[in-house]
Design a protein around this motif. Structure first.
Motif, PDB file in Angstrom:
ATOM      1  N   ALA B 188      42.951  46.953  33.639  1.00 37.25           N
ATOM      2  CA  ALA B 188      43.770  48.007  34.235  1.00 37.25           C
ATOM      3  C   ALA B 188      43.207  49.356  33.823  1.00 37.25           C
ATOM      4  CB  ALA B 188      45.219  47.865  33.786  1.00 37.25           C
ATOM      5  N   LEU B 189      42.545  49.974  34.771  1.00 37.41           N
ATOM      6  CA  LEU B 189      41.858  51.247  34.523  1.00 37.41           C
ATOM      7  C   LEU B 189      42.740  52.276  33.815  1.00 37.41           C
ATOM      8  CD1 LEU B 189      39.064  52.214  35.176  1.00 37.41           C
ATOM      9  CD2 LEU B 189      39.939  53.186  37.301  1.00 37.41           C
ATOM     10  N   LEU B 190      44.040  52.210  34.106  1.00 42.48           N
ATOM     11  CA  LEU B 190      44.973  53.203  33.579  1.00 42.48           C
ATOM     12  C   LEU B 190      44.868  53.360  32.067  1.00 42.48           C
ATOM     13  CD1 LEU B 190      48.260  54.263  34.668  1.00 42.48           C
ATOM     14  CD2 LEU B 190      48.479  53.000  32.563  1.00 42.48           C
ATOM     15  N   PHE B 191      44.556  52.246  31.380  1.00 46.02           N
ATOM     16  CA  PHE B 191      44.615  52.308  29.924  1.00 46.02           C
ATOM     17  C   PHE B 191      43.511  53.133  29.299  1.00 46.02           C
ATOM     18  CE2 PHE B 191      47.532  48.839  30.569  1.00 46.02           C
ATOM     19  CZ  PHE B 191      48.522  49.173  29.676  1.00 46.02           C
ATOM     20  N   LEU B 193      42.541  55.840  30.786  1.00 46.09           N
ATOM     21  CA  LEU B 193      42.821  57.200  31.243  1.00 46.09           C
ATOM     22  C   LEU B 193      43.965  57.782  30.411  1.00 46.09           C
ATOM     23  CD1 LEU B 193      42.579  56.542  35.059  1.00 46.09           C
ATOM     24  CD2 LEU B 193      40.881  57.624  33.598  1.00 46.09           C
ATOM     25  N   ALA B 194      44.267  59.057  30.676  1.00 44.42           N
ATOM     26  CA  ALA B 194      45.251  59.760  29.857  1.00 44.42           C
ATOM     27  C   ALA B 194      46.623  59.067  29.776  1.00 44.42           C
ATOM     28  CB  ALA B 194      45.399  61.192  30.351  1.00 44.42           C
ATOM     29  N   PRO B 195      47.207  58.621  30.900  1.00 41.12           N
ATOM     30  CA  PRO B 195      48.550  58.028  30.778  1.00 41.12           C
ATOM     31  C   PRO B 195      48.561  56.813  29.857  1.00 41.12           C
ATOM     32  CG  PRO B 195      47.981  58.357  33.084  1.00 41.12           C
ATOM     33  CD  PRO B 195      46.746  58.618  32.293  1.00 41.12           C
ATOM     34  N   GLY B 196      47.468  56.036  29.868  1.00 39.42           N
ATOM     35  CA  GLY B 196      47.395  54.844  29.039  1.00 39.42           C
ATOM     36  C   GLY B 196      47.486  55.164  27.564  1.00 39.42           C
ATOM     37  N   ALA B 197      46.824  56.251  27.150  1.00 40.42           N
ATOM     38  CA  ALA B 197      46.866  56.632  25.740  1.00 40.42           C
ATOM     39  C   ALA B 197      48.286  56.928  25.309  1.00 40.42           C
ATOM     40  CB  ALA B 197      45.985  57.852  25.508  1.00 40.42           C
ATOM     41  N   LEU B 199      51.004  55.960  26.730  1.00 43.48           N
ATOM     42  CA  LEU B 199      51.795  54.741  26.820  1.00 43.48           C
ATOM     43  C   LEU B 199      51.616  53.873  25.576  1.00 43.48           C
ATOM     44  CD1 LEU B 199      53.569  53.157  28.747  1.00 43.48           C
ATOM     45  CD2 LEU B 199      51.528  52.072  29.654  1.00 43.48           C
TER      46      LEU B 199
END
Lengths: 313, 218, 202
Positions: B188-191, B193-197, B199
């Protein structure tokens, strides 16, 4: 609402005479035509996405409630089903089965239950789920399927895709004869549901009409090659604008309370949508725009409230 | 005379019985009880920004540890001469010096790491952990204690960074230290990226709260 | 041409590369001072002011001191020193001449002294505009714009966050998630919403 054991919820109290449960199921009813259209247009795979998404939302909701020692039956109050339905409507018709499951988990746990469940969430759960999937697996989320009767089986871009978008006529867009997400594609079916909700007074005109009006006005001014030459009908009929404006921006919990607040909210959503559609790298801006404005809602409420209850300052 | 002085700044509490034990405690408290990231929520900016891969996280942790130990030693040495009114600017100069050393060394020997850590290497200078330890610990304790305190805090910081970046790299890129973990897993690319951090750190802080609560509540 | 570039810098720093949500600078005040709207606003204003001013000062230090003497490697040391002493100076100045203003802003100024967002904007300025500056006046314009807009973006997100957290007070958040944990989750969701601005074409 007799007999259910909801705890006292903060600001967004439902004002209409109907119970939460009744409202949820009425909204689901209003969304049905569009789902039927989606299944008719793209075939069985869209039904699969819808079912997986709805079931996983309810299951995750029940599991989380159980974990918090609450009554898991609350999961059947319709809100989780609605979230699952809206999430599925924002997904392409064909995708690996685990994608809607992850989306449902994110929507329910991360966007709703962690804030305390129904009535407490800040952001629209279905949209959080969709945006999470969009950022995480952009490839699956932009693999579109043509209508069943299309001659070439190769999937094409949606009308909003920025490069090499094929031309569509307005009738095709209106009826949903093109690639797109399951529930946003057939404007006719969405319009039927929207009229139903307006007539039943479940939603008011403020948010959807200011939202859509702003998008049309701004795309007319800036959308074309020169000023005042943009194709605003195209922008109205393509993408998730109608679905978003009538069914997601109007979510009871995540919209502002006052009329003035709703108008500000609608205009804000419209501006953000156009900015992302015309300038951003994502083809569609509706979900990001609504999420962005969700974050502003507490401030809007704060400054549009005429009178504060309780202690001043 | 000089030797006496050296003795006092080095082994202030040398008469205590369990001297080594105490040093060890100074070291281990930074890792668990007072973990700068999870327990004290200090120095979060670099933690979130560079934890996209385990290599980055570990590099950042090492750089910060070096600065921590170095500045703790010097601050502890000069703690008796610095007037308390201007102590903060003095600490900042000492820290900035060590940061510059790290910055230039990294640029020379680990150019790739230096590039991917970017402005977060010079930003160690405003990392609250470093200044916080100088002010709260090194300016009051002997050199030996301060060394172990710096090492412990550095280890705690590095550990937190490695944990967070391992989670993010595994979920967001499907790898650990660049090696593929599981075939057929769609990361999951999101992790990364900024939101993943944000989260991951949010959930980790929640988890730490949950377990501490359980421990104390039961 | 120049105006266009300034616009690009502004949009990029406020929305696309927002200091808090995408660059992770200034998280301490973001988490610490976002519980109520009013303090958040004052903090935002103070940060914006200090960012703009320190962009100006570090520009001067770099162009007139570091560059002519070829001591660019002292950047970290000199920047942190001038920023810290500048903030202290402002604090003393306000304390002396306007106690009312000091009562509102004093505590925030003290917190800003070693704020990584302020130092970060100075370092970013030097990396982006000063290292290759052939025209110091233009670089000054860019630096100050970037400093000011970074402050605006910071204030904006801080305000949104404070509004949300005021509402969260009333929410039934699971106990271990209360406080910082939920604040980070909210920040993460906001950051997702801001991802919509990624990859802007101007």
């Amino acid at each position: 609402m007799s007999g259910n054991n909801f705890t006292v919820s903060p600001a967004p109290h439902i004002r209409s005479g109907l119970s939460t449960r009744a409202i949820m199921y009425l909204v689901i009813l209003a969304l049905l035509p569009s789902g039927v259209a989606g299944i008719y247009i793209y075939g069985f795979s869209s039904l699969r996405v819808i079912l997986i998404s709805m079931i996983s939302c309810v299951v995750f909701e029940a599991a989380f409630l159980k974990l918090r020692n609450r009554d898991p039956k609350i999961a059947l109050d319709g809100s989780a089903l609605l979230t699952g339905l809206l999430l599925a409507y924002n997904l392409p018709p064909e995708m690996p089965f685990w994608l809607p499951v992850v989306g449902g988990a994110v929507s329910i746990i991360l966007a709703k239950q962690i804030f305390g469940g129904l009535g407490h969430n800040i952001f629209n759960p279905a949209l959080v789920g969709r945006v999470f999937l969009q950022i995480s697996w952009p490839v699956y989320m932009t693999t579109w399927k043509n209508p069943r009767w299309a001659v070439d089986a190769v999937s094409t871009a949606t009308p909003l895709a920025k490069e090499g978008a094929p031309l569509f006529n307005y009738m095709d867009l209106f009826l949903g004869n093109h690639g797109g997400c399951i529930g946003e594609v057939c404007i006719l079916a969405l319009a039927v549901g929207a009229v139903f909700l307006l007539v039943m007074k479940i939603i008011s005109w403020h948010i959807p009409f200011t939202f859509i009006g702003t998008v049309m006005l701004l795309t007319w001014i800036f959308g074309g090659d020169s000023m005042f030459s943009g194709d605003f009908t195209f922008h109205l009929l393509s993408g998730g604008l109608v679905l978003g404006a009538f069914f997601m921006a109007t979510d009871y919990v995540t919209r502002p309370l006052t009329k003035k607040g709703k108008i500000i909210f609608g205009i804000g959503c419209g501006i953000m949508t156009v900015v992302i559609r015309l300038r951003g790298s994502y083809p569609e801006g509706v979900s990001y725009a609504i999420l962005f404005m969700n974050a502003v809602v507490p401030l809007i409420d704060r400054y549009t409230k005429t009178r504060k209850y309780g202690l001043q300052k | 005379m000089l030797r006496d002085y050296a003795r006092t700044i080095f082994f202030e509490r040398s008469r205590e019985e369990h001297y080594m034990k105490k040093l060890l405690r100074e070291f281990s408290k930074g890792i668990f009880i007072e973990n700068p990231t999870f327990r004290l929520a200090l120095g979060l900016c670099p933690t979130l920004a560079v934890s996209t891969s385990v290599v980055n996280g570990f590099g950042m942790g090492m750089a910060a540890t070096f600065v921590l130990v170095g500045s703790n030693i010097i601050v502890s040495c000069v703690r008796k001469f610095i007037p308390s009114k201007i102590r903060i600017p003095c600490f900042i100069v000492i820290i900035a010096t060590f940061v510059t050393i790290v910055e230039l060394t990294m640029k020379a020997y680990f150019p790739l790491l230096s590039k991917s850590l970017g402005i977060f290497v010079p930003l160690i200078v405003v990392n609250c952990i470093v200044l916080g330890r100088a002010e709260a610990f090194a300016s009051k304790h002997s050199v030996a204690n301060s060394v172990f305190d710096g090492l412990g805090m550095g280890a705690g910081f590095t550990l937190a960074l490695v944990v967070i970046s391992a989670i993010r790299e595994a979920l967001g890129n499907g790898t650990f230290l660049g090696l593929t973990i599981l075939k057929g897993f769609d990361p999951a690319l999101l992790f990364i990226l900024a939101p993943g951090a944000l989260l991951v750190i949010g959930i980790l802080i929640g988890a730490v709260n949950y377990f501490t609560e359980k421990q104390h509540g039961a | 041409m120049e105006l266009n570039q300034l616009f690009v810098i502004a949009i990029s720093v406020i929305f696309i590369n927002n200091f808090i949500l995408s660059k992770f600078l200034g998280l301490c005040p973001f988490i610490g001072v976002s519980k109520k709207t009013e303090p958040a606003l004052y903090m935002g204003l103070a940060v914006t002011f200090v960012m703009t001013a320190s962009s100006l000062i570090t520009w001067a230090v770099y162009i007139f001191l570091l560059k002519p003497f070829h001591i660019e490697y002292l950047r970290t040391l000199s920047f942190i020193l001038v920023i810290a002493s500048f903030v202290q100076l402002i604090e003393m100045f306000i304390q002396k001449f306007s106690p009312a203003l000091y009562r509102v802003f004093g505590i925030y100024l003290a917190l800003i002294t070693t704020n990584c967002a302020v130092f970060g904007v100075a370092v970013l300025n030097s990396e982006m505009f000063l290292k290759t500056a052939d025209n110091p006046a233009r670089a000054l314009l860019f630096c100050v714009t970037q400093g000011f807009c970074a402050g605006v973006g910071f204030t904006l997100v801080l305000l949104f966050m404070s509004g949300i957290r005021e509402r969260l007070e009333l929410c039934d958040v699971p106990r271990p998630m209360k406080g910082m944990a939920i604040a980070f989750i909210v920040a993460s969701l906001m950051s997702m919403a801001f991802m919509g601005f990624a990859g802007f074409r101007f």
